[in-house]
Design an enzyme around this catalytic site. Structure first.
Site, PDB file in Angstrom:
ATOM      1  N   LYS A  81      16.875  20.889 -66.361  1.00 23.11           N
ATOM      2  CA  LYS A  81      16.500  21.535 -65.096  1.00 23.11           C
ATOM      3  C   LYS A  81      17.507  22.636 -64.757  1.00 23.11           C
ATOM      4  O   LYS A  81      18.615  22.667 -65.313  1.00 23.11           O
ATOM      5  CB  LYS A  81      16.453  20.488 -63.982  1.00 23.11           C
ATOM      6  CG  LYS A  81      17.803  19.817 -63.688  1.00 23.11           C
ATOM      7  CD  LYS A  81      17.633  18.585 -62.805  1.00 23.11           C
ATOM      8  CE  LYS A  81      18.965  17.915 -62.541  1.00 23.11           C
ATOM      9  NZ  LYS A  81      18.814  16.563 -61.942  1.00 23.11           N
ATOM     10  N   TYR A 115      37.927  43.666 -49.262  1.00 28.84           N
ATOM     11  CA  TYR A 115      37.271  43.680 -47.953  1.00 28.84           C
ATOM     12  C   TYR A 115      38.045  42.882 -46.923  1.00 28.84           C
ATOM     13  O   TYR A 115      38.618  41.837 -47.221  1.00 28.84           O
ATOM     14  CB  TYR A 115      35.877  43.081 -48.071  1.00 28.84           C
ATOM     15  CG  TYR A 115      34.858  44.006 -48.691  1.00 28.84           C
ATOM     16  CD1 TYR A 115      34.743  45.339 -48.284  1.00 28.84           C
ATOM     17  CD2 TYR A 115      33.992  43.535 -49.678  1.00 28.84           C
ATOM     18  CE1 TYR A 115      33.791  46.172 -48.857  1.00 28.84           C
ATOM     19  CE2 TYR A 115      33.035  44.359 -50.251  1.00 28.84           C
ATOM     20  CZ  TYR A 115      32.940  45.680 -49.827  1.00 28.84           C
ATOM     21  OH  TYR A 115      32.004  46.492 -50.387  1.00 28.84           O
TER      22      TYR A 115
HETATM   23  C1  PLP Z   1      19.682  15.598 -62.641  1.00 26.93           C
HETATM   24  C2  PLP Z   1      19.257  14.224 -62.964  1.00 26.93           C
HETATM   25  C3  PLP Z   1      19.790  13.532 -64.068  1.00 26.93           C
HETATM   26  C4  PLP Z   1      20.954  14.035 -64.885  1.00 26.93           C
HETATM   27  O1  PLP Z   1      22.176  13.659 -64.287  1.00 26.93           O
HETATM   28  P1  PLP Z   1      23.598  14.014 -64.977  1.00 26.93           P
HETATM   29  O2  PLP Z   1      24.596  13.452 -64.036  1.00 26.93           O
HETATM   30  O3  PLP Z   1      23.650  15.507 -65.028  1.00 26.93           O
HETATM   31  O4  PLP Z   1      23.596  13.398 -66.322  1.00 26.93           O
HETATM   32  C5  PLP Z   1      19.235  12.303 -64.395  1.00 26.93           C
HETATM   33  N1  PLP Z   1      18.227  11.775 -63.654  1.00 26.93           N
HETATM   34  C6  PLP Z   1      17.725  12.397 -62.570  1.00 26.93           C
HETATM   35  C7  PLP Z   1      16.623  11.752 -61.781  1.00 26.93           C
HETATM   36  C8  PLP Z   1      18.221  13.635 -62.172  1.00 26.93           C
HETATM   37  O5  PLP Z   1      17.728  14.249 -61.086  1.00 26.93           O
END
Ligand code: PLP
Length: 369
Positions: A38, A264
């Site tokens: 993701k 800035y």
């Molecule tokens: C993002 C996510 C993961 C991955 O978690 P990590 O800590 O990056 O390994 C796993 N399960 C769900 C439901 C998630 O939203």
């Protein structure tokens, strides 16, 4: 890699392979592995990472939204893709592209059943998400009967898996709570198995879960941050390899007199004669203002130097006084040293936020393909 002439995020696919094998080795050989890609594979590049993970033998991939899954299908990714947080308005698109939804509420279940009926689906794979303590998404334990009533005799769908998500898998002070989540999840899965008439596969662990609770690996694990090189733990970090290096280049050097200001709002004022370097990267690239004003350090020819003054939209200034540094020199914002974890921690955030926030303006380049 030749020296960079612009800001790039360099992605090392060999490091990804190393991390994948490191995590895999901690699991039973029969446990399936889902790679979480993701948010552009945590800011690296979802397509390149998904291709590599498919090649390495990952059984599943996951994205948050339908749009992310569609992009992977457009690029030819064929692995099963779990969509963790689908929105009902996208169900037709999801079905057309063979993406598999997480079903997390009665309303989502109803809407998805209708979409499957409209599109004449048979045994469409879905994944039922249970809330065991994170209180974010998911059915509750006492929803099992409701779910069964809804899907009994519905040929349109088939429950491929049952899953839940840990709230504090990286925090060993929360062991009792996590253990409770594991127990609740076991109870739920037993109930489902009993009532369903067939056995869906089960999954619970994220990266830190794999590290700290391998006994709860069930049939699959879901790893994101570990693949990208971080384990929420110093010992594990030492064994993983960050896959992304954010590099830039010195645009200009300035000699600053005592009591002059830089940037800035004149946020930095020099106490002495100073040399500064201006870099072509700013908050529009994902280096937020919290990293400025001496909070975080970058690496110039092997030396760590602070970001001074306010971070601008397209530039930051660093203090290179007494450092071997000239226009055109390469600068590492994060990579091996400082690591994204170190860079993020200096500004009170976490590697997850830093790496997923590197904007699409930054060019991605690959090595180790
Ligand atoms: C993002 C996510 C993961 C991955 O978690 P990590 O800590 O990056 O390994 C796993 N399960 C769900 C439901 C998630 O939203």
């Amino acid at each position: 890699m030749p020296k960079t002439l612009e800001t790039v995020l360099e992605i090392d696919l060999k490091a990804l392979e190393h991390n994948y094998r490191f995590l895999r080795k901690r699991l039973k050989p029969e446990t399936k592995f889902l790679g979480v890609v993701k948010a552009f594979a945590y800011g690296s590049d979802a397509v390149e990472i998904a291709k590599k993970l498919e090649h390495l033998g990952a059984d599943y991939l996951a994205v948050a939204y339908v749009k992310e899954g569609v992009a992977l299908r457009d690029a030819g990714i064929q692995a099963p893709i779990l969509v963790l947080h689908p929105q009902p308005g996208n169900f037709k698109k999801l079905i057309k592209r063979c993406l598999e939804p997480s079903i997390y509420s009665p309303k989502i279940l109803r809407t998805f059943l209708n979409a499957c009926k409209t599109l004449n689906q048979k045994s469409y794979p879905i994944h039922i998400k249970f809330n065991t303590g994170l209180n974010r998404l998911g059915f509750w334990e006492n929803d099992v009967d409701h779910i069964m009533d809804q899907i009994k005799d519905r040929e349109e769908i088939k429950i491929a898996s049952i899953f839940s998500h840990l709230a504090a898998s990286e925090d060993l002070n929360e062991k009792v709570f996590t253990q409770q989540q594991i127990t609740t999840f076991e109870k739920i899965t037993n109930e489902v198995d009993e009532k369903l008439g067939y056995i869906p596969f089960k999954h619970l662990l994220n990266t830190s879960g794999i590290i700290n609770y391998p006994e709860a690996q069930f049939d699959m694990v879901r790893s994101g941050i570990g693949l990208y090189g971080f384990g929420n733990d110093k010992k594990i970090d030492a064994e993983l390899k960050p896959i992304a290096t954010l590099k830039t280049v010195v645009s200009q050097i300035h000699k600053i007199e005592p009591n002059e200001s830089v940037g800035y709002n004149r946020a930095y004022t020099s106490d002495d004669y100073r040399m500064t370097a201006t870099l072509p990267i700013g908050h529009a690239d994902g280096i937020g203002r919290q990293y400025g004003n001496n909070k975080s350090y970058v690496s110039v020819n092997g030396t760590l130097v602070p970001i001074i003054g306010n971070v601008c939209m397209d530039m930051i200034m660093i203090d290179v006084t007494n450092i071997d540094c000239k226009e055109g020199d390469e600068v590492i914002i994060f990579g091996e040293k400082p690591s994204a974890e170190e860079f993020a921690t200096c500004a009170n955030t976490i590697s997850y936020e830093l790496i997923t926030g590197i904007s699409q303006r930054v060019k991605r380049v690959y090595k180790g393909a």
